[in-house]
Design a protein around this motif. Structure first.
Motif, PDB file in Angstrom:
ATOM      1  N   ASN A 365      31.242  43.553  31.720  1.00 22.16           N
ATOM      2  CA  ASN A 365      32.645  43.627  31.312  1.00 22.16           C
ATOM      3  C   ASN A 365      33.270  44.959  31.715  1.00 22.16           C
ATOM      4  O   ASN A 365      34.427  45.015  32.140  1.00 22.16           O
ATOM      5  CB  ASN A 365      32.768  43.432  29.798  1.00 22.16           C
ATOM      6  CG  ASN A 365      32.742  41.981  29.388  1.00 22.16           C
ATOM      7  OD1 ASN A 365      33.787  41.351  29.223  1.00 22.16           O
ATOM      8  ND2 ASN A 365      31.551  41.434  29.221  1.00 22.16           N
ATOM      9  N   ALA A 366      32.505  46.057  31.572  1.00 21.60           N
ATOM     10  CA  ALA A 366      33.018  47.377  31.948  1.00 21.60           C
ATOM     11  C   ALA A 366      33.278  47.451  33.448  1.00 21.60           C
ATOM     12  O   ALA A 366      34.294  48.009  33.898  1.00 21.60           O
ATOM     13  CB  ALA A 366      32.030  48.463  31.526  1.00 21.60           C
ATOM     14  N   LEU A 367      32.363  46.881  34.254  1.00 22.79           N
ATOM     15  CA  LEU A 367      32.532  46.889  35.705  1.00 22.79           C
ATOM     16  C   LEU A 367      33.772  46.097  36.116  1.00 22.79           C
ATOM     17  O   LEU A 367      34.566  46.534  36.963  1.00 22.79           O
ATOM     18  CB  LEU A 367      31.284  46.303  36.373  1.00 22.79           C
ATOM     19  CG  LEU A 367      31.261  46.313  37.902  1.00 22.79           C
ATOM     20  CD1 LEU A 367      31.359  47.740  38.428  1.00 22.79           C
ATOM     21  CD2 LEU A 367      29.987  45.646  38.421  1.00 22.79           C
ATOM     22  N   GLU A 368      33.972  44.945  35.503  1.00 20.34           N
ATOM     23  CA  GLU A 368      35.150  44.145  35.812  1.00 20.34           C
ATOM     24  C   GLU A 368      36.427  44.865  35.384  1.00 20.34           C
ATOM     25  O   GLU A 368      37.445  44.830  36.083  1.00 20.34           O
ATOM     26  CB  GLU A 368      35.048  42.782  35.110  1.00 20.34           C
ATOM     27  CG  GLU A 368      36.192  41.830  35.392  1.00 20.34           C
ATOM     28  CD  GLU A 368      36.299  41.452  36.859  1.00 20.34           C
ATOM     29  OE1 GLU A 368      37.422  41.123  37.303  1.00 20.34           O
ATOM     30  OE2 GLU A 368      35.265  41.477  37.570  1.00 20.34           O
ATOM     31  N   SER A 369      36.372  45.544  34.240  1.00 18.43           N
ATOM     32  CA  SER A 369      37.534  46.301  33.761  1.00 18.43           C
ATOM     33  C   SER A 369      37.899  47.419  34.728  1.00 18.43           C
ATOM     34  O   SER A 369      39.079  47.661  35.004  1.00 18.43           O
ATOM     35  CB  SER A 369      37.236  46.880  32.377  1.00 18.43           C
ATOM     36  OG  SER A 369      38.296  47.687  31.927  1.00 18.43           O
ATOM     37  N   LEU A 370      36.891  48.105  35.278  1.00 21.45           N
ATOM     38  CA  LEU A 370      37.162  49.181  36.232  1.00 21.45           C
ATOM     39  C   LEU A 370      37.793  48.620  37.510  1.00 21.45           C
ATOM     40  O   LEU A 370      38.733  49.211  38.065  1.00 21.45           O
ATOM     41  CB  LEU A 370      35.863  49.918  36.558  1.00 21.45           C
ATOM     42  CG  LEU A 370      35.990  51.101  37.529  1.00 21.45           C
ATOM     43  CD1 LEU A 370      36.903  52.171  36.962  1.00 21.45           C
ATOM     44  CD2 LEU A 370      34.614  51.682  37.848  1.00 21.45           C
ATOM     45  N   LYS A 371      37.291  47.484  37.976  1.00 25.28           N
ATOM     46  CA  LYS A 371      37.865  46.870  39.178  1.00 25.28           C
ATOM     47  C   LYS A 371      39.335  46.524  38.967  1.00 25.28           C
ATOM     48  O   LYS A 371      40.198  46.811  39.811  1.00 25.28           O
ATOM     49  CB  LYS A 371      37.080  45.606  39.547  1.00 25.28           C
ATOM     50  CG  LYS A 371      35.687  45.857  40.092  1.00 25.28           C
ATOM     51  CD  LYS A 371      34.999  44.526  40.405  1.00 25.28           C
ATOM     52  CE  LYS A 371      33.586  44.749  40.930  1.00 25.28           C
ATOM     53  NZ  LYS A 371      32.892  43.451  41.172  1.00 25.28           N
ATOM     54  N   GLN A 372      39.642  45.904  37.828  1.00 26.42           N
ATOM     55  CA  GLN A 372      41.027  45.523  37.545  1.00 26.42           C
ATOM     56  C   GLN A 372      41.925  46.749  37.409  1.00 26.42           C
ATOM     57  O   GLN A 372      43.064  46.760  37.884  1.00 26.42           O
ATOM     58  CB  GLN A 372      41.084  44.678  36.264  1.00 26.42           C
ATOM     59  CG  GLN A 372      40.386  43.339  36.365  1.00 26.42           C
ATOM     60  CD  GLN A 372      41.011  42.442  37.426  1.00 26.42           C
ATOM     61  OE1 GLN A 372      42.232  42.417  37.600  1.00 26.42           O
ATOM     62  NE2 GLN A 372      40.171  41.715  38.151  1.00 26.42           N
ATOM     63  N   HIS A 373      41.404  47.784  36.765  1.00 24.08           N
ATOM     64  CA  HIS A 373      42.200  49.006  36.591  1.00 24.08           C
ATOM     65  C   HIS A 373      42.510  49.656  37.932  1.00 24.08           C
ATOM     66  O   HIS A 373      43.633  50.113  38.171  1.00 24.08           O
ATOM     67  CB  HIS A 373      41.447  49.991  35.698  1.00 24.08           C
ATOM     68  CG  HIS A 373      42.052  51.362  35.686  1.00 24.08           C
ATOM     69  ND1 HIS A 373      43.240  51.644  35.040  1.00 24.08           N
ATOM     70  CD2 HIS A 373      41.645  52.524  36.265  1.00 24.08           C
ATOM     71  CE1 HIS A 373      43.537  52.919  35.218  1.00 24.08           C
ATOM     72  NE2 HIS A 373      42.593  53.467  35.952  1.00 24.08           N
TER      73      HIS A 373
END
Length: 652
Positions: A365-373
């Motif tokens: 979830n953290a990795l996906e959040s960083l990509k979206q950000h």
């Protein structure tokens, strides 16, 4: 700037004790706060090999002009002081965790006489119990809708509650048995609070006893041949079970923990947290952060724990915190959190089993959040930089306007005249710097702009004078003046020497924007010239054709409709307009309430306030009879008749 060599402390002057240090810029603002087990080793690392430092650390050192430190006794004290200073000074180069979105919470206002359940966002309020956060507000509302069958506590607003109490009839939820209707006295305050306590206990994870109690009551009702009541209890049990199914079971029933995971690149990091209570995932939340230095993952975790739990209530801290790596001062952080919680707290890295599997899920979830950000921010940073450069080019400024102040005047036919000042730094609103003014002039918008600019920059000049900057500008040496007064030392520009905090009007803008055309821009320029301020650019932004007017120019500057510069100036102007209107409305509302009752002879401020509080508005007070007005404490029959006569003679 002389660079870091110009303010490097003398050899041997830095103690080897643990402590906290601050770097400051030329304006005296604290730009970085750090802690160290050994102040000497840590600070020497900044000055030993400048070329080998991280580029952002180099930027921080070239921005700074001074460094000071405070010695403490233990590492726990250093952690506490570092957190306090970061919170107080908001240093621009420190790690700051920002929510990647605004998360909704399920809140129960236990501090009220009749607790209310609702969805809330933003800062937490005292006396309110929070559950979550949740990813979507609709998820909370579905859960609440199910639980109100079993725990029918109040969910209406204060106005609806008061209105129902006045007319003696509950709202729709009271009729469909999703509210116990304390507004009309169906239950007492004590009985309603018991329902709220049960609701909170169920949300906290103690679900078993409620289902067992309902099952027992259902069987008793069936044996007594009360089949309708038994059917309703069956439906209540199913509602509780559906609410429980919405929260995934991931760990043992007695497990309370927060699971924290990181995803990072050389410039940024994303943090995700899963809140697990009684083995179920109760909520999820994410943050993003700019990495100022080559910060190790353990240091990021340490800063996050301090910022996340620093202001949290003791009940919000779990028994166990699962992290991807331990912080460098794990024992000190653990001791600090345990002291805050009032009970033992364990910080550890899960190695195997269900907790390790859950950690891997949070990491994804953290990795996906960083990509979206990064996708969102890439265009945002580029657009802001381009906008500032376009503004500088269009207005022929010497430098990019990193600080822009915008002023707007609001009134209705010349009454309740107010003005607003909003501040944008690096293209982003800095709301802590906003200011508002009550205008004294009655000669129109141009005079109002002249007044507000004069007042703002008079304060700026006064504060520069107080810090000795004006003396420096006229050739006097502040160091010599300080030497004549032993024990005082150099005053820091922009900082109040008594409080140690930035002064309200200490920092000048690069650009002043006024809402209006050539007349308003000329008035602002005239006000600055009268004060001798010649290093601040001025422009006006007219609403009709979005023309940019420079003082003394016959023709406006026309910016392309699609340009980032015009978009930025519009955002600044619209924010100033919004802030001014909000202040004007509050002032006008207050004056309307007061003026209507000011005409009533013998009615003082206390009784006027009591009347407004009791009836809610002057309109309702006009509709009230003398007998109803007598119900207000302090209002007798003769005064009530006087109020009725006075208000009936006024136009609503």
């Amino acid at each position: 700037m002389g660079g870091p060599v110009s303010f490097r402390p003398k050899p041997g002057s830095i103690p080897e004790s643990p402590g906290v240090y601050r770097f400051k810029d030329a304006e005296g603002r604290v730009i970085y706060v750090g802690k160290a087990k050994s102040l000497r080793q840590r600070l020497n690392s900044y000055f030993a090999d400048f070329a080998g430092l991280h580029p952002r650390t180099q930027t921080m050192l070239t921005t700074a002009v001074d460094v000071d430190w405070t010695v403490v006794g233990t590492e726990v004290e250093a952690l506490q002081l570092e957190y306090s200073w970061i919170k107080e000074y908001d240093p621009r180069f420190n790690v700051k965790y920002r929510d990647d979105k605004s998360y909704p919470y399920l809140a129960v206002t236990m501090g009220e006489e009749f607790p209310r359940v609702q969805v809330l966002r933003g800062a937490k309020r005292k006396g309110t119990r929070y559950f979550g956060p949740y990813s979507h507000a609709w998820a909370i509302r579905e859960t609440v809708d199910l639980l109100l069958r079993v725990f029918p506590i109040r969910s209406c607003s204060g106005g609806v509650f008061k209105r129902a109490a006045q007319i003696g009839r509950p709202c729709l939820l009271g009729y469909i048995d999703k509210c116990s209707a304390p507004c009309v006295g169906r239950v007492t305050a004590e009985e309603h609070r018991e329902l709220a306590d049960d609701f909170c206990e169920f949300m906290a994870g103690n679900t078993g006893r409620f289902i067992k109690r309902l099952e027992r009551e259902m069987r008793e009702a069936a044996l007594a041949q009360e089949y309708e009541r038994a059917a309703r209890l069956r439906d209540d049990i199913q509602a509780l079970q559906r609410a429980m199914e919405k929260q995934a079971v991931v760990l043992g029933d007695n497990t309370d923990c927060d699971v924290i995971a990181l995803a990072e690149d050389p410039l940024e990091a994303a943090v995700q947290v899963f809140y697990v209570r009684s083995g179920r995932i109760r909520g999820q939340r994410g943050w993003v952060v700019d990495k100022v230095d080559e910060v190790a993952p353990g240091e990021l975790v340490e800063q996050f724990l301090l910022q996340m739990y620093g202001d949290a209530v003791a009940e919000a801290l779990p028994r166990e915190v699962l992290v991807p790596v331990l912080p460098p001062d794990a024992e000190a952080v653990t001791e600090l959190l345990a002291e805050h919680r009032g009970a033992r707290v364990e910080i550890r890295v899960p190695q195997r089993g269900d907790k390790r599997s859950l950690m891997e899920t949070v990491e994804r979830n953290a990795l996906e959040s960083l990509k979206q950000h990064k996708l969102r921010r890439a265009s945002d940073l580029t657009a802001r930089s381009r906008a500032l450069q376009e503004v500088a080019d269009a207005l022929d400024l010497d430098q990019v306007p990193l600080r822009i102040e915008c002023y707007d005047v609001s009134h209705i036919q010349g009454t309740n005249v107010v003005a607003s000042m909003v501040v944008f730094e690096d293209g982003l609103a800095r709301k802590s710097e906003y200011r508002r003014f009550s205008i004294r002039s009655t000669e129109g918008d141009v005079a109002s702009i002249h007044e507000v600019i004069s007042r703002r920059f008079k304060r700026y000049l006064e504060e520069r004078s107080a810090t000795g900057e004006l003396d420096a500008d006229t050739g006097a040496d502040p160091a010599e003046e300080a030497a004549e007064e032993p024990g005082e030392g150099l005053r820091t520009p922009g900082i109040d020497p008594e409080t140690g905090k930035p002064r309200k009007f200490a920092y000048p803008p690069n650009l002043v924007v006024v809402d209006g055309g050539p007349a308003q821009a000329a008035a602002a320029r005239r006000a600055l010239d009268e004060l001798g301020v010649d290093d601040v650019a001025v422009c006006g932004l007219a609403k009709r054709l979005e023309e940019v007017w420079l003082p003394g120019e016959d023709l406006p500057v026309i910016l392309a409709r699609s340009s980032e510069a015009l978009y930025l100036l519009q955002r600044v102007r619209d924010e100033a307009h919004r802030f001014a209107i909000a202040y004007h409305r509050s002032k006008r509302s207050k004056s309307v309430k007061e003026s209507a009752l000011d005409e009533v002879p013998g009615l003082g401020p206390a009784r006027r306030q009591a009347l407004i509080k009791h009836f809610g508005s002057v309109k309702r007070l006009r509709e009230a009879t003398a007998a109803q007005i007598c119900e207000v404490p302090g209002i007798g029959p003769s005064t009530a008749e006087t109020i009725v006569s006075a208000l009936k003679g006024q136009n609503p």
